[in-house]
Design a protein around this motif. Structure first.
Motif, PDB file in Angstrom:
ATOM      1  N   GLU A 101       0.803  -1.216   0.000  1.00 33.15           N
ATOM      2  CA  GLU A 101       0.000   0.000   0.000  1.00 33.15           C
ATOM      3  C   GLU A 101       0.840   1.273   0.000  1.00 33.15           C
ATOM      4  OE1 GLU A 101      -2.760  -0.145   3.222  1.00 33.15           O
ATOM      5  OE2 GLU A 101      -3.947  -1.775   2.342  1.00 33.15           O
ATOM      6  N   ASP A 102       1.876   1.325   0.827  1.00 34.29           N
ATOM      7  CA  ASP A 102       2.621   2.576   1.001  1.00 34.29           C
ATOM      8  C   ASP A 102       4.107   2.303   0.859  1.00 34.29           C
ATOM      9  OD1 ASP A 102       3.684   5.018   1.665  1.00 34.29           O
ATOM     10  OD2 ASP A 102       2.884   5.079   3.709  1.00 34.29           O
ATOM     11  N   VAL A 103       4.634   2.500  -0.335  1.00 37.82           N
ATOM     12  CA  VAL A 103       6.064   2.329  -0.567  1.00 37.82           C
ATOM     13  C   VAL A 103       6.525   3.402  -1.539  1.00 37.82           C
ATOM     14  CG1 VAL A 103       5.712   0.645  -2.441  1.00 37.82           C
ATOM     15  CG2 VAL A 103       7.912   0.733  -1.257  1.00 37.82           C
ATOM     16  N   ARG A 104       7.663   4.001  -1.229  1.00 39.84           N
ATOM     17  CA  ARG A 104       8.267   5.000  -2.111  1.00 39.84           C
ATOM     18  C   ARG A 104       9.707   4.602  -2.373  1.00 39.84           C
ATOM     19  NH1 ARG A 104       5.689   9.520  -3.209  1.00 39.84           N
ATOM     20  NH2 ARG A 104       7.644  10.625  -3.658  1.00 39.84           N
ATOM     21  N   GLY A 105      10.184   4.887  -3.571  1.00 37.79           N
ATOM     22  CA  GLY A 105      11.544   4.512  -3.918  1.00 37.79           C
ATOM     23  C   GLY A 105      12.174   5.449  -4.916  1.00 37.79           C
ATOM     24  N   VAL A 106      13.482   5.372  -5.015  1.00 36.44           N
ATOM     25  CA  VAL A 106      14.247   6.134  -5.999  1.00 36.44           C
ATOM     26  C   VAL A 106      14.569   5.200  -7.165  1.00 36.44           C
ATOM     27  CG1 VAL A 106      16.367   7.411  -6.459  1.00 36.44           C
ATOM     28  CG2 VAL A 106      15.226   7.643  -4.239  1.00 36.44           C
ATOM     29  N   VAL A 107      14.115   5.560  -8.360  1.00 40.33           N
ATOM     30  CA  VAL A 107      14.307   4.727  -9.548  1.00 40.33           C
ATOM     31  C   VAL A 107      15.494   5.253 -10.348  1.00 40.33           C
ATOM     32  CG1 VAL A 107      13.263   3.872 -11.678  1.00 40.33           C
ATOM     33  CG2 VAL A 107      11.858   4.161  -9.633  1.00 40.33           C
ATOM     34  N   HIS A 108      16.422   4.355 -10.648  1.00 45.15           N
ATOM     35  CA  HIS A 108      17.640   4.700 -11.381  1.00 45.15           C
ATOM     36  C   HIS A 108      17.566   4.085 -12.770  1.00 45.15           C
ATOM     37  CE1 HIS A 108      21.942   4.658 -12.471  1.00 45.15           C
ATOM     38  NE2 HIS A 108      22.080   5.636 -11.592  1.00 45.15           N
ATOM     39  N   PHE A 112      17.541   0.237 -11.459  1.00 44.76           N
ATOM     40  CA  PHE A 112      16.157   0.095 -11.022  1.00 44.76           C
ATOM     41  C   PHE A 112      15.958   0.871  -9.716  1.00 44.76           C
ATOM     42  CE2 PHE A 112      12.502  -3.136 -10.147  1.00 44.76           C
ATOM     43  CZ  PHE A 112      11.574  -2.196 -10.559  1.00 44.76           C
ATOM     44  N   VAL A 113      15.396   0.282  -8.681  1.00 45.44           N
ATOM     45  CA  VAL A 113      15.135   0.995  -7.427  1.00 45.44           C
ATOM     46  C   VAL A 113      16.383   0.913  -6.543  1.00 45.44           C
ATOM     47  CG1 VAL A 113      13.597   1.256  -5.455  1.00 45.44           C
ATOM     48  CG2 VAL A 113      12.719   0.305  -7.593  1.00 45.44           C
ATOM     49  N   THR A 114      16.944   2.068  -6.188  1.00 42.88           N
ATOM     50  CA  THR A 114      18.188   2.075  -5.414  1.00 42.88           C
ATOM     51  C   THR A 114      17.976   2.418  -3.940  1.00 42.88           C
ATOM     52  OG1 THR A 114      18.573   4.360  -6.106  1.00 42.88           O
ATOM     53  CG2 THR A 114      19.623   2.618  -7.417  1.00 42.88           C
ATOM     54  N   ILE A 239       8.670  -9.466  -1.780  1.00 34.21           N
ATOM     55  CA  ILE A 239       9.719  -8.738  -2.496  1.00 34.21           C
ATOM     56  C   ILE A 239       9.333  -8.539  -3.961  1.00 34.21           C
ATOM     57  CG2 ILE A 239      12.084  -8.987  -3.367  1.00 34.21           C
ATOM     58  CD1 ILE A 239      12.732 -10.244  -0.588  1.00 34.21           C
ATOM     59  N   SER A 240       8.776  -9.564  -4.581  1.00 33.24           N
ATOM     60  CA  SER A 240       8.332  -9.446  -5.971  1.00 33.24           C
ATOM     61  C   SER A 240       7.232  -8.404  -6.105  1.00 33.24           C
ATOM     62  CB  SER A 240       7.834 -10.799  -6.483  1.00 33.24           C
ATOM     63  OG  SER A 240       8.890 -11.740  -6.531  1.00 33.24           O
ATOM     64  N   ALA A 241       6.322  -8.374  -5.126  1.00 32.25           N
ATOM     65  CA  ALA A 241       5.239  -7.390  -5.169  1.00 32.25           C
ATOM     66  C   ALA A 241       5.774  -5.974  -5.014  1.00 32.25           C
ATOM     67  CB  ALA A 241       4.220  -7.698  -4.070  1.00 32.25           C
ATOM     68  N   PHE A 246       7.054  -0.831  -8.794  1.00 34.57           N
ATOM     69  CA  PHE A 246       7.825   0.156  -9.548  1.00 34.57           C
ATOM     70  C   PHE A 246       8.021  -0.237 -11.009  1.00 34.57           C
ATOM     71  CE2 PHE A 246       8.929   0.702  -5.142  1.00 34.57           C
ATOM     72  CZ  PHE A 246       8.924   2.077  -4.986  1.00 34.57           C
ATOM     73  N   GLY A 247       7.604  -1.461 -11.369  1.00 31.00           N
ATOM     74  CA  GLY A 247       7.817  -1.920 -12.738  1.00 31.00           C
ATOM     75  C   GLY A 247       7.108  -1.067 -13.758  1.00 31.00           C
ATOM     76  N   HIS A 248       5.861  -0.724 -13.494  1.00 28.52           N
ATOM     77  CA  HIS A 248       5.096   0.085 -14.441  1.00 28.52           C
ATOM     78  C   HIS A 248       5.677   1.489 -14.543  1.00 28.52           C
ATOM     79  CE1 HIS A 248       2.234  -3.118 -14.795  1.00 28.52           C
ATOM     80  NE2 HIS A 248       1.920  -3.067 -13.513  1.00 28.52           N
ATOM     81  N   ALA A 249       6.113   2.037 -13.400  1.00 29.89           N
ATOM     82  CA  ALA A 249       6.702   3.373 -13.420  1.00 29.89           C
ATOM     83  C   ALA A 249       7.995   3.385 -14.234  1.00 29.89           C
ATOM     84  CB  ALA A 249       6.971   3.842 -11.984  1.00 29.89           C
ATOM     85  N   ARG A 250       8.793   2.312 -14.077  1.00 24.49           N
ATOM     86  CA  ARG A 250      10.048   2.241 -14.836  1.00 24.49           C
ATOM     87  C   ARG A 250       9.771   2.150 -16.324  1.00 24.49           C
ATOM     88  NH1 ARG A 250      14.416  -2.567 -14.044  1.00 24.49           N
ATOM     89  NH2 ARG A 250      12.582  -3.822 -14.462  1.00 24.49           N
ATOM     90  N   ALA A 251       8.810   1.314 -16.714  1.00 24.83           N
ATOM     91  CA  ALA A 251       8.495   1.151 -18.136  1.00 24.83           C
ATOM     92  C   ALA A 251       7.973   2.439 -18.742  1.00 24.83           C
ATOM     93  CB  ALA A 251       7.480   0.017 -18.298  1.00 24.83           C
TER      94      ALA A 251
END
Length: 264
Positions: A101-108, A112-114, A239-241, A246-251
């Motif tokens: 529900e609530d996750v934020r990350g930095v995408v490189h 990918f997510v760093t 972990i996969s979830a 972030f997969g859609h955001a990266r694409a």
């Protein structure tokens, strides 16, 4: 993972042990013992875990690069093991089996997510806060949480923390390698427990090797004849979830040519 489950079903006599050293860390048991000793009637209101390591040099050299899961493929399995030790079993089950529900990350653009931070409210209103970074302390919403900042980085940019909030008190385990103020570290396999109580601060040093504990337990289970617990794939699915979030955001960002290390 489906292939592993299929293999286990085909060979019911196979003995498989999934080892995670932090399930066998005595420092975590002692941390909970401290909490029970000082505030036995107070409920745990928050469980916080932060495991980070600066892997930039390694990644630039092509080592330890996980472009499928990013930061979630490095320290997150250890962090989930810690959470499973500190949360009540039902609270942990609810967490790993409910949607992210609530996750934020930095995408490189390359790695990918760093850095990422996940927050959740589990059974009985306990707050769970998980944070990890493989690039030091990034700025912004996914920077190091305020609760982790007082604890310094040790060798290799490592910071391995577990913390319990219990009423007015904080109980923190700093896992090896533990940083000292002068930039050095405590001896290997030495962990520091800190109890910040209304009446003052108490510190305890614990000598323990979670890896040694885990190896001995795994060998004993493999060579023994007692029934083994089923292989628990819930942390892998979690972990996969998280990575999939972030997969859609990266694409989308890659298609638009916008990946530049921004937070998502």
């Amino acid at each position: 993972m489906p292939r592993l489950l299929e293999l286990l079903e085909r060979y019911p006599g196979a003995r498989v042990v999934v080892m995670n050293q932090y399930r066998h860390a005595h420092a975590l048991r002692l941390l909970d013992d401290l909490r029970r000793r000082h505030l036995p009637d107070q409920p745990v209101t928050a469980v916080r875990v932060a495991f980070s390591k600066d892997r930039r040099a390694d990644m630039e050299a092509g080592r330890f690069v996980d472009r499928d899961h990013g930061v979630f493929g490095y320290e997150w399995p250890h962090m989930l093991a810690v959470a499973s030790r500190l949360l009540p079993s039902e609270a942990y089950r609810a967490y790993v089996e409910t949607p992210v529900e609530d996750v934020r990350g930095v995408v490189h653009e390359d790695y990918f997510v760093t850095a990422a931070r996940e927050r959740a409210v589990v059974a009985d209103g306990v707050e769970l806060d998980l944070y990890s970074s493989v690039v030091g302390d990034p700025p912004g919403d996914t920077g190091t949480p305020d609760w982790a900042r007082p604890f310094g980085h040790s060798v290799g940019g490592r910071r391995r923390l577990a913390q319990l909030q219990v009423g007015p008190a904080l109980f923190t385990a700093e896992m090896d390698p533990v940083a000292l103020p002068d930039g050095s570290r405590l001896p290997a396999n030495t962990h520091r427990l800190t109890a910040q109580l209304p009446g003052g601060v108490q510190e305890t040093l614990v000598n323990d090797s979670p890896m040694d504990n885990a190896l001995r337990t795994a060998v004993a289970r493999l060579l023994g004849d007692l029934p083994l617990p089923p292989v628990d794939l819930r942390p892998v699915h979690r972990i996969s979830a998280l990575a999939g979030h972030f997969g859609h955001a990266r694409a989308a960002a890659a298609t638009a040519g916008q990946l530049s290390g921004g937070a998502v």
